[in-house]
Write an enzyme that holds these catalytic residues in place. Structure first.
Site, PDB file in Angstrom:
ATOM      1  N   GLY A 100       0.814  -1.205   0.000  1.00 13.96           N
ATOM      2  CA  GLY A 100       0.000   0.000   0.000  1.00 13.96           C
ATOM      3  C   GLY A 100       0.850   1.258   0.000  1.00 13.96           C
ATOM      4  N   PHE A 101       0.239   2.357   0.449  1.00  8.02           N
ATOM      5  CA  PHE A 101       0.932   3.648   0.460  1.00  8.02           C
ATOM      6  C   PHE A 101       1.648   3.894   1.783  1.00  8.02           C
ATOM      7  CE2 PHE A 101      -2.446   4.634  -2.724  1.00  8.02           C
ATOM      8  CZ  PHE A 101      -1.609   4.974  -3.772  1.00  8.02           C
ATOM      9  N   GLU A 354      -6.396  -8.855  -0.926  1.00  9.85           N
ATOM     10  CA  GLU A 354      -4.989  -8.741  -0.552  1.00  9.85           C
ATOM     11  C   GLU A 354      -4.838  -8.510   0.952  1.00  9.85           C
ATOM     12  OE1 GLU A 354      -4.448  -6.637  -4.906  1.00  9.85           O
ATOM     13  OE2 GLU A 354      -3.846  -5.530  -3.092  1.00  9.85           O
TER      14      GLU A 354
END
Length: 393
Positions: A100-101, A354
């Site tokens: 992710g970020f 995910e």
């Protein structure tokens, strides 16, 4: 021929140690692949194929309710084509070392701020571990037997992360089950870890006698009563939002059609998608509320099913978040594999579930007691198990 093969292996080992620090390249050169350059593992009722590019899953074959073997994941026909993909990760690859970020492309350890190589939002964020994330690396193979394969990777300060992280990823199949086991040993310096495995599923196998979409698949997320709030760039704000019963994000109270959730989110679907495709997809990270005293091997965090194929898939994991996304135009142009009929992969053709840690947790100390940093005093481990069943079997 034997001399040539041995020479090739020795050269591959030297090259890998020099470029990636892996002593397993010689073994990688010795493990056999099929004619498409893929590594196959199998057990009763299930076959999987992988490439070592991104340690990506390329095929997953299951028999449907008619007894016909179908391939239920997206992928490429030729394993050698994966390095040409621009996606991060390579299609159905590992996501790491940080899923992710990561806001600001930075994190803090003991009062010291570490800046890593940004690859998103005009150089202000890190996405899926960076341009040299683990899902875009060529992994080596330590072992490969009939029903199991183990990939290894040595991350030597890639993307600006300090320290060396030795990663081991094992896929094992037993009758109608697939288990993914992650293990990471940090060396020299501590750092953040959040790993995931991307897999875009279509339980109908993209067959031509269906719409080719997953809108009629049912999804149940029994422990996902909350989701992570995000800003307009998709970066977590640090707040959690309630998935109210009966609302558009309510996949916890009962199993429901994926299409119904999207239609509730987007009145006028699918015509309204011409104005804003982002409103016409699922792209949400859910918080997983595991039972406090329960065994995470016993309770699925996600159940995906198709009445057409009769296939049901249950996902079990010890991780605490689940990023759910349906295939959309943002993923780029892709064709189905030959045994799936070829043709363009269209929006809503597949869905990925995910597993990961709470997103951007390294920059949210207010969440308290989240294990975000891993050093030489601890081995990082996590798992995911996919259990398949077929109506009438």
């Amino acid at each position: 021929m034997k001399f040539l093969k041995l020479s090739t292996s020795i050269f591959a080992a030297i090259k890998s140690v020099w470029t990636r620090g892996s002593p397993f390249a010689a073994l990688t050169a010795l493990w056999p692949t099929n004619e498409e350059g893929k590594y196959v593992i199998q057990s009763e009722g299930i076959r999987l194929a992988f490439t070592n590019h991104g340690a990506a899953l390329t095929n997953l074959w299951i028999n449907d309710t008619q007894g016909q073997e179908i391939d239920i994941v997206l992928g490429l026909d030729d394993a050698h084509d994966y390095p040409h993909l621009t996606s991060n990760p390579y299609l159905n690859g590992v996501i790491g070392r940080y899923a992710g970020f990561m806001s600001g492309a930075s994190y803090e350890v003991d009062g010291t701020t570490f800046q890593v190589s940004a690859n998103a939002h005009n150089g202000t964020s890190l996405f899926n571990g960076g341009d040299e994330g683990w899902g875009r690396q060529t992994w080596d193979i330590a072992t490969h037997i009939n029903n199991s394969i183990t990939f290894v990777l040595f991350d030597r300060k890639w993307n600006g992360f300090p320290g060396i992280f030795a990663s081991c990823l094992t896929h094992t199949v037993t009758p109608y089950q697939w288990r993914v086991a992650f293990g990471v040993t940090p060396l020299l310096k501590p750092g953040p870890i959040s790993l995931s495995q991307q897999v875009f599923f279509n339980l109908d196998g993209f067959t031509s006698n269906t719409s080719g979409e997953i809108l009629n698949h049912k999804l149940h997320l029994p422990s996902a009563g909350l989701r992570f709030d995000e800003d307009k760039l998709g970066i977590p704000t640090g707040d959690l939002k309630s998935n109210k019963k009966g609302g558009q994000y309510d996949f916890w109270s009962a199993s429901r059609l994926i299409g119904d959730g999207i239609r509730q989110k987007t009145p006028g679907f699918p015509a309204a998608c011409d104005k804003s495709e982002s409103d016409c997809v699922l792209d949400t990270t859910f918080q997983l509320n595991h039972k406090r005293l329960g065994d995470k091997e016993d309770a699925p965090v996600a159940v995906l099913s198709s009445a057409h194929s009769g296939i049901t898939m249950e996902l079990y994991t010890d991780q605490d978040a689940l990023h759910v996304q349906t295939w959309s135009d943002k993923h780029g142009n892709l064709s189905l594999k030959k045994d799936q009929g070829g043709g363009e992969v269209r929006p809503h053709s597949a869905i990925s579930l995910e597993m990961q840690d709470w997103p951007d947790a390294v920059n949210h100390p207010e969440w308290r007691d989240r294990k975000t940093m891993w050093g030489m005093d601890g081995l990082y481990t996590s798992f995911a198990t996919y259990k398949f069943s077929v109506d009438g079997q």
